[in-house]
Design a protein around this motif. Structure first.
Motif, mmCIF file in Angstrom:
data_model
loop_
_atom_site.group_PDB
_atom_site.id
_atom_site.type_symbol
_atom_site.label_atom_id
_atom_site.label_comp_id
_atom_site.label_asym_id
_atom_site.label_seq_id
_atom_site.Cartn_x
_atom_site.Cartn_y
_atom_site.Cartn_z
ATOM 1 N N ASP A 91 104.281 50.461 -18.379
ATOM 2 C CA ASP A 91 103.601 51.448 -17.252
ATOM 3 C C ASP A 91 103.157 50.851 -16.285
ATOM 4 N N SER A 92 102.579 49.443 -16.077
ATOM 5 C CA SER A 92 102.350 49.104 -15.152
ATOM 6 C C SER A 92 102.372 47.544 -15.021
ATOM 7 N N ILE A 93 102.061 47.099 -13.713
ATOM 8 C CA ILE A 93 102.711 45.572 -13.193
ATOM 9 C C ILE A 93 102.022 45.102 -13.951
ATOM 10 N N GLU A 94 101.211 44.843 -14.788
ATOM 11 C CA GLU A 94 100.585 43.639 -15.737
ATOM 12 C C GLU A 94 101.316 43.622 -16.616
ATOM 13 N N LYS A 95 101.780 45.027 -16.794
ATOM 14 C CA LYS A 95 102.583 45.314 -18.115
ATOM 15 C C LYS A 95 104.139 44.360 -17.773
ATOM 16 N N ALA A 96 104.040 44.176 -17.235
ATOM 17 C CA ALA A 96 105.637 43.915 -15.867
ATOM 18 C C ALA A 96 105.506 42.274 -15.809
ATOM 19 N N GLN A 97 104.214 42.007 -15.838
ATOM 20 C CA GLN A 97 104.833 40.498 -15.091
ATOM 21 C C GLN A 97 104.570 39.980 -16.431
#
Lengths: 278, 278
Positions: free
Chosen positions: B47-53
């Motif tokens: 649920d965040s850009i960081e986790k997606a990266q």
């Protein structure tokens, strides 16, 4: 919202099996809209031409009565049955077709077109494990039965009414995980020690906590006007249990705003248990 | 099977919530193929850009190591997160996109693009009903507690070990149905009468039965070499209970080859209870 928002649309959930996959999917997709707008109707076990024909009659009748073609969410696999439904007065959404095609291309293999596989007892050992896990969970609810705790995959701990039982049952039911649960009580806090029964299994412990106000509400429903349900008692127990879990280095989470599914998903991640639908 | 059938493909189940929807769907779609061929890996709460990266790094590493781009099943809603994942070395299957678009067109309304809604506690009254149903079910397991049977939505009856408890729990957990269960015992068969406790609730009764051989196996696991587990005893109880249910006009089914989901779906249909995911 415009005018059409007041009109209710019928969504038929058509499956050759239990319809649990199509139901889960439909619920998720429709939650992207104003859900009050849709009426979901289940048509499970549509596994014959005769049942498909009956369904078509129901669907066409709905289209006539509401003035709108209903939406069909389908996890049908049989082509003949699907064709019948597709030709009814409806907007037909084939949940499997698109993805099965993509996967066939990706892996260079054809699908087997088998119906209703996902909630059938195709693998009886796996199924037996699931029933065993449910029985284990019931026997080890609330520290009732302390033998065989070595066989537990996880032992949920926490104060009374923080959500241990529903979470344990969900883990057993969905993932065949042997989840025991064990209460932390004011006695433990006075002694300032983890219950001796669970000390040998420290690597399996996972803690649940809850906001004191919410806990007081829940306990008041169970035992109205008891000391057990007072906000003071709840505050004390929550504070003491969180302190104990922190000191013992036990992972824990607050269940206050979380669903059983969210709690279970986090428990599985934190304990590092593999997650396979049972 | 051709050569590629030996190569295992990784399937990532990516979701901004618990991942239960994507897991259910993936399980159903992959059951159309040889399942042993796929390794499913869960990436919930993205649920965040960081986790997606971080996920993209994992996925690209897998593609390099296996020599094949992994398959992604996604129930992501956030466009920015989805774009990141789509641009990884993968075959990206967007489970919601296609269908949300179709529905938007059909009803002339835009979706709200909200994330992870389907397994969150968005409706606390509904959630409380579910927990109440689980507690009701546990309290009314195996005829333990006979007060408040008037509050039951359904009362499952049948001989010991025919599947009453897991089915009751599933009904409570998934559909917030207050499911009690009550045993039929050799005493009842000798008296040749339904247990008097449940007679007033005849319209809520639904029977479960099982094949004698299977029953004997199950009972032998629980109490090895007991009279209770003998094939003769099992045959007698199955025959007597089915006869009683037939005589009393109580709908029933055999659980022998059925999963909890299949039994529950049939119970809901037969009793005419509405089925809404809790």
């Amino acid at each position: 919202m415009n005018d059409t928002s007041k009109i209710e649309r019928t969504v038929y959930l058509v499956s050759d099996g239990t319809g649990i996959t199509v139901e889960t999917f439909s619920n998720a997709v429709l939650s992207q809209f104003d859900k009050a707008y849709f009426q979901q109707i289940h048509l499970p076990f549509i596994d014959s031409i005769e049942k498909a024909q009956k369904s078509v009659i129901i669907i066409n009748k709905n289209a006539l009565e509401t003035g709108y073609p209903p939406i069909i969410f389908s996890t049908l696999v049989n082509q003949e049955i699907m064709t019948l439904l597709k030709n009814s007065n409806c907007i037909f959404l084939d949940l499997f077709g698109t993805f099965v095609n993509h996967i066939e291309k990706a892996i260079g293999q054809k699908s087997n077109n088998s119906i209703g596989r996902s909630h059938m007892v195709s693998d009886s050992e796996k199924y037996r494990n699931r029933i065993d896990a449910i029985n284990f969970c019931l026997a080890h609810d609330d520290g009732q039965f302390v033998n065989q705790l070595d066989k537990a995959d996880v032992i949920l701990i926490g104060i009374s009414r923080c959500g241990k039982t529903p979470t344990s049952l969900y883990l057993a039911m969905q993932y065949a995980i042997k989840a025991a649960n064990f209460p932390l009580t004011p006695d433990d806090f006075e002694r300032n020690m983890l219950p001796s029964t669970i000390v040998p299994y420290k690597d399996k412990l996972f803690g649940l906590s809850i906001h004191p106000e919410r806990l007081s509400e829940v306990r008041n429903e169970r035992r109205p006007n008891s000391k057990y349900a007072t906000i003071e008692q709840c505050r004390y127990e929550v504070m003491a249990s969180e302190k104990m879990m922190r000191r013992e280095g036990i992972s824990w989470l607050s269940t206050t705003t979380k669903s059983i599914e969210e709690i279970s998903t986090t428990v599985l991640q934190e304990i590092g248990l593999s997650r396979t639908l049972a």
